[in-house]
Scaffold this active site. Structure first.
Site, PDB file in Angstrom:
ATOM      1  N   TYR A   1      -9.332   5.992   6.721  1.00  0.00           N
ATOM      2  CA  TYR A   1      -9.531   6.412   8.109  1.00  0.00           C
ATOM      3  C   TYR A   1     -10.532   7.552   8.063  1.00  0.00           C
ATOM      4  O   TYR A   1     -10.210   8.640   7.577  1.00  0.00           O
ATOM      5  CB  TYR A   1      -8.216   6.895   8.725  1.00  0.00           C
TER       6      TYR A   1
ATOM      7  N   TYR B   1       3.654   6.790   9.931  1.00  0.00           N
ATOM      8  CA  TYR B   1       2.836   5.622   9.576  1.00  0.00           C
ATOM      9  C   TYR B   1       3.715   4.528   8.980  1.00  0.00           C
ATOM     10  O   TYR B   1       3.562   3.340   9.299  1.00  0.00           O
ATOM     11  CB  TYR B   1       1.752   6.040   8.573  1.00  0.00           C
TER      12      TYR B   1
ATOM     13  N   HIS C   1       0.849  -1.193   0.000  1.00  0.00           N
ATOM     14  CA  HIS C   1       0.000   0.000   0.000  1.00  0.00           C
ATOM     15  C   HIS C   1       0.883   1.240   0.000  1.00  0.00           C
ATOM     16  O   HIS C   1       1.681   1.433   0.903  1.00  0.00           O
ATOM     17  CB  HIS C   1      -0.909   0.012   1.238  1.00  0.00           C
TER      18      HIS C   1
ATOM     19  N   LYS D   1       0.435   0.089  15.180  1.00  0.00           N
ATOM     20  CA  LYS D   1       1.846   0.042  15.565  1.00  0.00           C
ATOM     21  C   LYS D   1       2.224  -1.159  16.431  1.00  0.00           C
ATOM     22  O   LYS D   1       3.413  -1.457  16.600  1.00  0.00           O
ATOM     23  CB  LYS D   1       2.222   1.332  16.319  1.00  0.00           C
TER      24      LYS D   1
ATOM     25  N   PRO E   1      -5.206   0.680  18.667  1.00  0.00           N
ATOM     26  CA  PRO E   1      -4.965   0.115  17.335  1.00  0.00           C
ATOM     27  C   PRO E   1      -4.839   1.127  16.199  1.00  0.00           C
ATOM     28  O   PRO E   1      -4.334   0.774  15.133  1.00  0.00           O
ATOM     29  CB  PRO E   1      -6.180  -0.795  17.115  1.00  0.00           C
TER      30      PRO E   1
END
Ligand code: PHB
Length: 406
Positions: A212, A396, A83, A308, A304
């Site tokens: 998100y 991220y 991704h 991580k 969550p």
């Protein structure tokens, strides 16, 4: 999973004894095995049970590098999905964070249970001593040069591992953590007033990348597992009972949180699992006490959001393994002495990232209008600036490893 032939002696000698054979414990065992160390890992759960435990599914590029080694099967490279970005969705539209363009990195979607399975299969292949289904495991004499672990094997016989170092990789409810005396240990906690309602659904992905979503009804995350299974979550009250929700209600709630003029529509299908995940941040400092070392969830947990947890566990063992190897081979404990500080420096960065993503995207119960409008301002500040987007992308996709680690 076929059993490894057992040594009939009641006492097993090892360089390192590991309590916990989830991803952290097993990855550590593999790293030590490669350098010829004698390792025994035990877990009270059965291998099938660990494999059924659904957790997050995003791997940082450094985590993938660790898993992509040929002696671990490299299945992540064939079955995982690359991704290059995510969508932050708010104000009813999507704002893409392009990781590749911003920081030149990507992440991989590859579920934690598959990570465990690969490590467990490789352990079997390399005939490592990994024992599942043990009972009453406890470490002893960890403040001496001859620590050990006592446990009852799955066949009911009492066993003892005599080793030079003990590692507690026994998860968030870790019993080994309790061996670090209260006087020298500091536990940090943060609680959050919400949870995630998580589902697995038998449908192809609704979107090519993760979404998100912030909405007036609360947060939602549209994730994936495979070409035929989706993973989705929506923010809920921690007291929610999944049994109170019909499949239609769940889909309606998820859809309502991502609705927008672009007509984004979820692909609905049979929900095969639903669970409520509690949110908690926790850090134990230090992560060592004499000959006892903690790794993964035993030492820290993150909410969550941002996925991580597993990445941090792998980062821990990547620092711990070379330190243990040097100590066992050369009797040099310098790196071991630095382990806790090195690991915790990454842990706190990840705590900050998880907390930031969580609070930016979730609606706190009773949130004021000011607080909601401020969060939207924060989301715009991040997504409208290349620096803001790069800040998110860097965290991220994961920070590079400590310079002393090759
Ligand atoms: C998941 O797919 O389970 C997942 C992905 C990203 C997150 C959390 C969970 O931030």
């Amino acid at each position: 999973m076929p059993q490894i032939p057992r040594d009939e002696r009641k006492t097993v000698d090892a360089d390192v004894g590991i309590i916990g054979a989830g991803p952290a414990g097993l990855m550590l065992a593999h790293l030590l095995r490669r350098s010829g160390l004698r390792v025994v890992a035990i877990d009270h759960r059965g291998a099938e049970e660990i494999h059924r435990t659904h957790r997050a599914g995003i791997l940082e590029h450094e985590s993938v590098r660790m898993l992509a080694e040929p002696d671990l099967g490299s299945r992540v490279l064939t079955d995982g999905h690359l991704h290059d970005g995510i969508d932050l969705r708010f104000g009813r539209r999507s704002h893409r964070i392009d990781f590749q363009e911003l920081v030149g990195e990507s992440v991989w979607l590859y579920p934690q249970n598959e990570v465990f399975w690969d490590l467990a299969r490789a352990a079997e292949h390399h005939r490592m001593d990994v024992r599942y289904g043990v009972a009453d495991a406890s470490a002893f004499d960890v403040a001496t040069d001859h620590p050990g672990i006592r446990f009852t094997d799955s066949d009911g016989s009492a066993r003892e591992i005599r080793c030079r170092y003990v590692v507690g990789a026994d998860g968030s409810k870790s019993a080994t953590r309790g061996l670090i005396p209260r006087e020298i240990r500091r536990d940090y906690f943060a609680e959050y007033p919400f949870a995630w309602f998580g589902i697995l659904a038998e449908t192809p992905p609704s979107a090519p990348e993760l979404i998100y979503a912030q909405s007036p009804r609360g947060f939602a995350l549209i994730s994936q597992r495979s070409d035929t299974v989706q993973r989705l979550y929506f923010q809920c009250d921690p007291a929610t009972d999944p049994a109170d929700w019909s499949q239609d209600q769940i889909w309606e709630e998820l859809q309502a949180r991502i609705d927008g003029p672009d007509g984004m529509t979820l692909r609905r299908g049979p929900i095969i699992e639903s669970t409520v995940l509690k949110f908690r941040s926790f850090v134990c400092d230090p992560m060592r006490y004499h000959r006892l070392y903690l790794a993964g969830d035993a030492a820290h947990t993150v909410p969550p959001t941002g996925a991580k947890g597993l990445n941090l566990a792998l980062a821990d063992v990547r620092v711990l393994a070379p330190a243990l190897i040097r100590a066992v081979r050369d009797g040099d404990e310098t790196l071991l002495g630095e382990y806790s500080e090195t690991a915790l420096s990454r842990v706190w960065k990840a705590q900050n990232f998880s907390y930031w993503m969580t609070t930016m995207l979730h609606t706190a119960p009773g949130e004021t209008e000011f607080a909601t409008a401020r969060r939207l301002g924060e989301l715009r500040a991040v997504t409208e600036s290349p620096h803001g987007r790069a800040y998110l992308a860097e965290q991220y996709t994961g920070w590079p490893f400590h310079p002393t680690v090759s």
